[in-house]
Structures are given as structure tokens and as C-alpha cells.
Design an enzyme around this catalytic site. Sequence first.
Site, PDB file in Angstrom:
ATOM      1  N   GLY A 112       0.791  -1.228   0.000  1.00  0.00           N
ATOM      2  CA  GLY A 112       0.000   0.000   0.000  1.00  0.00           C
ATOM      3  C   GLY A 112       0.820   1.272   0.000  1.00  0.00           C
ATOM      4  N   CYS A 158     -27.589  -8.680 -16.978  1.00  0.00           N
ATOM      5  CA  CYS A 158     -27.012  -8.453 -18.298  1.00  0.00           C
ATOM      6  C   CYS A 158     -28.000  -8.944 -19.351  1.00  0.00           C
ATOM      7  CB  CYS A 158     -25.691  -9.190 -18.417  1.00  0.00           C
ATOM      8  SG  CYS A 158     -25.059  -9.199 -20.109  1.00  0.00           S
ATOM      9  N   CYS A 206     -26.127 -12.057 -21.416  1.00  0.00           N
ATOM     10  CA  CYS A 206     -25.829 -13.366 -20.827  1.00  0.00           C
ATOM     11  C   CYS A 206     -26.659 -13.652 -19.594  1.00  0.00           C
ATOM     12  CB  CYS A 206     -24.346 -13.488 -20.507  1.00  0.00           C
ATOM     13  SG  CYS A 206     -23.856 -12.594 -19.012  1.00  0.00           S
ATOM     14  N   CYS A 243     -18.792 -12.120 -20.091  1.00  0.00           N
ATOM     15  CA  CYS A 243     -20.067 -12.188 -20.792  1.00  0.00           C
ATOM     16  C   CYS A 243     -20.007 -13.214 -21.935  1.00  0.00           C
ATOM     17  CB  CYS A 243     -20.406 -10.796 -21.336  1.00  0.00           C
ATOM     18  SG  CYS A 243     -22.109 -10.606 -21.877  1.00  0.00           S
TER      19      CYS A 243
END
Lengths: 293, 370, 193
Positions: free
Chosen positions: A31, A240, A243, A271
Site C-alpha cells: 500500500g 445483463c 448473458c 459475458c
Amino acid sequence: MSAPVYNFAYLDEQTKRMIRRAILKAIAIPGYQVPFASREMPMPYGWGTGGVQVTASILGPEDVLKVIDQGSDDTTNAVSIRKFFTKTAGVRTTTSTLEATVIQTRHRIPETPLSETQVLVYQVPIPEPLRFLEPRETETRRMHALSEYGLMHVKLYEDIARHGHIATTYAYPVKVDERYVMDPSPIPKFDNPKLSDCPALQLFGAGREKRIYAIPPYTRVVSLDFEDHPFQPYRHDAQCELCGAADSYLDEVITDDRGSRMFVCSDTDYCETRRAMGYAAPARNSDAEPARD
Amino acid sequence: MYVAVKGGERAIENAHALLADVRRGDRAVPELSLAQIDNQLALGVDRVMCEGSLYDRELAALAIKQARGDMIEAIFLLRAYRTTLPRFGASEPVETADMNIRRRISATFKDLPGGQVLGPTFDYTHRLLDHALAQASEVPPAATASASEATFRSVTDLLADSSLIEAEDAQDGEVGDLTREPLSFPAGRDLRLQNLARGDEGFLLALGYSTQRGFGRNHPFAGEIRYGEVEVEFFAEDVGFAVPLGMVSLTECQMVNQFAGSGTQAPHFTRGYGLAFGQSERKTMAMALVDRALRARELGEETGAPAQDEEFVLSHSDNVQATGFVEHLKLPHYVDFQAELGLLRQLRAEFAERAADNQISDTPLQDAAE
Amino acid sequence: MTALNPDPAFASQAAFRALMEAFARPGEMRTLRGVTAPAPLAPATAALVQSLADYETPVWLDRSLAGAPAVAEWIRFHSNAPLVTDPGDAAFALVADPHTMPDFARFAPGSEEYPDRSTTVVIQVERFCGRSFSIEGPGNKTARSLAAEPLPDDFVERLHANRELFPRGIDLVLIAGERVTALPRSIRVVMET
């Protein structure tokens, strides 16, 4: 004027060594933003020069590279960066998340869970999570040194007072391994949970701002929040329309001049893979609105 | 049925082909040669070399041609090329006192050894469009004379002889290079000057101008501006002495600014310095003003004006960085925009709900008032 | 554009990738292919030097390595790295005799503002067995056990003290033959077994 000679993956060896040393420090101090002598790349600053330098420094001839922008392999910037590495490193490329060993991304984490054999490289525009609260590097560096993150909490709390919610929807700040507050790059906060305990190594490169940072595998990454306002990932209550996925981040597409719209997976590989497996569009529900937090 | 957008690669190739086409323009018009750009757009070449920080007139001319005259794009091209070059080391400092002078003026003394040499300048031209230039023209060669003095001592050296200006001593140690190491603050003057020399002319011009209007005023006099050629030498370890590499043309500006001094030090003028490749007077003058402004803290002056803010100036001076980040906004951001849209819709829905609730509770009150 | 001969680039990429994986998964063993170098500089240590060190990274040698002039010569020739006598000035410190290695505090731990300005200490051990200890922290899903010898008797205490300094501290690389593992400053020693 003769044609310039370039090294494998474009960068010269001295530059790679310098970036590699920065990457090792970044992994050792999760980080923390390691300054590095970012080079001028043959693509504009702000268009992925940091991610490209990190990828160029880790890439080997055995790697299989995937490049996405907004979750998609086919957006122009993803195409352009993929082409750059095909040309300068000759590595194999793929659009499949499963097949890739190195994935360079802008703004998304793939939906398909990553594995221990993968490295995810993020393109970062502004690596400093405190930058919009305190524009001076000299000040923010001191704040990180002292773990003085009160300013960030004040900002988030002001959001709640004003809007009833934390009004940060992307580049949502996180704390890495209980020490450094970090900018996860402008991924939607939908993706934030995937940062934590991820089996893959995650590297972040900011070229213009000359910083590299990292999240080692299996590292605890917590999105900043408050007890009375816990972090909630954004969630669509749409599916979606290609899909039928109900668990993926969706792009909104405007389909005609009357403002009709539909939602489709932002992650094009996810997808397509689902559609290849036989998943299909649900019964049409074009009025779908994103759900509330 | 909706089909996801595809074919980014084809689109990019087509865009590149279109760009090449419009770059060439009307095929009936003769194509520009690099020699034409180098000769007739020489100041553009100078600027591209300076901010591109690479001294190569031919490559700079090529960059300008390739960039269709977009100077920042040309600077970017030269910078990206520069990064790929192997580096053998740093040259010896150039001696501008030994400059082969083409122009040298001082605003501080009416006359001085070597004299005022106007050289090729726009300064006293009347800015009237010269329609004769619209046609090919015969230009007779200009009369030249060789300078009377072998060297022109700089005005600041003359002032330094009597300690009227601060001494500027050569410093030991390595000179920093911000292209090899990330800049950190506070930055030494070597790195500040490197940053300014590579910095955008327009940005420095605006900052320098702002100091003249009171935002960090430092009372400047153009002690001297000189332009000409100097020799570059490189110390070769294997032969053990400095070998000449060739000549570069430079512009140098030495600003003389108002006093510093203290109880232990007699009052004296202070310096601001500007140096650029080629004939770049505006750039070096602006650079000298900003250099002096950035020395405010070191000289114990009040600070707070934009030009005195080291982090602000050095972080935003580079036009290749600036243009990249400003222009990156045209990249797709629809993932983040979708996240914002989602929140905005939610906030609006909540607002509408609250408004509806208020209306219901308001109604009886309105009734009572009627 | 034409490409340069990629072979040296591939060798240092492979070495770096092994080290990157080692840093990312502390305690896990990786393979670092060695290069020919004068003893007592181990071939894998030499590969690390070639892959990461250059004129920007001062290198410190322990007494055993400094005692072999061919080692210093090799490092200068192959990496151009300046050699330093104070371990606190080193970007990389190479240790061939772990028993006599200086206390961790003598290496550079970096500052609170710039904890990356610290020393990476490379220790050549003979084997990865013997008294083991367990580590946790970033990079490992569950605690991982590690053993190496020879090491200073108080090695585990030193690791504890190093973690106390976090984010300052030193990062360690252990090498035996072609096997390499890393103990970056982020690890926590959870028990001695």
C-alpha cells in the site's frame, strides 16, 4: 537517421532494473507508494504509461498477456496497449481471463476470480488517495508517515451529512494490511471487495506521478467506512441483457434517441464465456434501474 | 438485437491512415522538407529541441512535420525518442562567456565591453504583415562583421567584480537529473532549473508575468541576454581529458534582481537565470523570472505567490505531462460514470421521496392558513 | 525499429520474476538460476546482483565476501555497482557467513516518509532445514513454516524487531543453491517450532 533499436518489451535494461527494485519494495511495504524514475513512453501520460512500464518490467517470453479498459478487451486504448506489447515483446496475448498470466487493466477487476499464477497490473492516474483533500505531496507524505488519516474520514463523513451516503463511487479509498490508506485506482467500488485476500499479486503503476505500489496476494484490504455507515458495494438490480448475469458490473447502453437503455456486462470476456456456455438474455426488462445501496 | 462494440483495431488503423492523409494535405502542394522546416521555421525547431530536451535540429524538424505543426505533440515525439537513447555521461559545463556571440544586449548599462549587439531580432520590427513574403522573395544577404572582442564578459561578472551581485560559486557533487530520478521536494536549484528549461514556454511566461504584476515581485532588470554558439566538451575517462563534441546554439538570460543582505552581509543584487537551446529569448527571460521567484525562501523573502510555490510550479510546468492528463479525459470512463449515475439516481429518488412526504404533511397546514 | 538480442534480457527477467514471486509469497521456495561467479559468492546471489544491481545501488559485502577480491571485482565488472563499507549505505547487502552478520539495525531501515530507502539483505545459507519458525502476513493465506541454516541464533528475535519498525525495516532474501525465498519486512513471526 537510422531506425531506433529497442530492447525486449521496449524499456532498456537499466530502466527495468530500477522499476523492478521499486516493485520489490512495493510488495514489501503493502500500500505504500514507492517513487520511481518513470520514463517518457511513446504514449501519452494519463493513458497507461505507469501500467505499461510495470508490465514491461515483469513480462517474460512465457507470459500470456491480457489488456482491458473498462472491463473490455476491445476498447481502443486496450487494443493500442496490447498491440504495443505484441510489437515490442512478441508475447502471446489473450482475451481470456483464465488463460492470462499478466493482466493489465484500466478501471476494472475481472469478474472471473484470479489465481495465484496471475499478476494484475493497474493503470493509475492519481495514486495519492489524499490528493483531493490535500494537494501538496510534502503534506500527504507526512500524513502517510504518521498514519494520520483523519482528513479522509472527515471527508467521507461530510458526504454522509450532505447526501446521506458516502458520495465516492469509484477510486474508493482502502486500507491495506491495517497500515496504508491506498487509492485502488478508479475502479468502481463494486470491485473493491475483490482487492482483499486476492490470490493474485496486484501491482499499481502511475507513470505521470511516478509511483508504484502493490497489494501482495492474500492481503487484507478494507474499504474505509463507519460503524453506522458500513461500506456497501454498488449493486445493479438489473441483469445483463446478453448473458443474463446478475452478479456482474453492468454498462448502461443507450439504444435509441428516445433514451431507451439496456444493461450489459462491462467484463466482455465474462459475458462471452457465459454465452458460450449457453447462458442467454433474460426475459426483456428494459426498465431495470440500478438498485440502491 | 444489441451487439457489443468490436473492431477497435480496425478503427485505430483507419484513424492512422486518415491522419497520414491529412498530414500530407493537398498532393498538388509541394511537400515540406526537413531542411525547409529547420531553416524557415527555425524558432519552432529551437523550442521543440529545448522543451524536448534533445539537441538535434533534424529530428526536431521531423517531429514538427510529423506533428503537423502541433508543437507540444512534436516535443512529446522528441522526448519519447530521447528516452530510448543510451547515455554515456554528462558533458562538462558549457562556458557561455566564450560564446560565439550573435546577439547580446543589456538593459542595465548603456554601453559595455563588446557593446550591444542586436543581431537577428523581432524587437524593433513594426508588426505589419509583410505581404511581399506571401510570394517567393529574393532576400539579399545581410551585412555582417566579426565582433571586436574575442570574448564578451557577462554583465553579472562585471557586477561581481565589485561584489555588487551575489557570488555564484561552482558547486561540487553530481548534478541531479529529473529524467533519471523522481523529483522530491524541496528540490535543489539544479533540478529546478532543469525542470524550467524543459518546462512549457507559455506556462513559464504566464508565471513570470505574474511576478511582474505583483504576485511575488522580485524587481528584475535584464542584466544581459546573449544568443550564439558554444562548444560542448565531454570528459573521456579513457583518454583522460575533455574532448570537444561540437557546437550548440544557446540563449542565456541573466536577470539582476533587488537586494539581499543582512547584518553580516553587505547588500547586493541577486540573480535569476535562464538558459535554453537555440534562440529562445521569451523562454529564457520567463525562466529567469521564475527561477528568481523560486528562490524566495532561500533569500528569506515573503512567499505565497504562485510563482514562488515550488511544488506548484515544478509539478505543472511539463507540457507533455499536462497534455497527457488533460487529454486522457477523452478515454472511456463509462465504468466510473455508471457508478456516479447510479448514486445520483439513488440520491434523486430519495430526494423525491422526501419531497413527497413533505407535501403530504404540508397540506393540512396550507388548508388551515386559507 | 529492430530488436536487440533478447537473451540477457530474458535471463534477468527470469531472475527478477523468481524474486518477485518470492517477495509476494514470503517463505515459499522459488528457483533462481545461478551464473558463474567467484566463491564465496553463490551463483544464485550473483544472478540476483546481475538482475537488480547497477550504478545506482551501493552494495555492501560481509567480511567473508570482502575477503575475496575476485568477488568485488566481479560485482564491479558485471553490475557497475559501487561497493560501500558501511552497511547503512547499502541498497543491497550480501552475506556469505550468516553467523557473523551485523545486527539488522546496522542496515538502512529507510525513513517514515521514505521507508523504501532501505537495505535488502541477501543471506547465503547452506540448506532450508533445521529449526523452523512460522510466519504470517501479506502473501500467505495461512501461516507458513520456514527453516534455514545456518542463521544467527537470535534470527527470530531480529525478525520481530524488524517488524516493530514497520513500515521502516529491511527485507531479507535467503539463498541456498538455486533455491530462494524472501522475508520482506511485512511478515510477522507467529511462533517458533
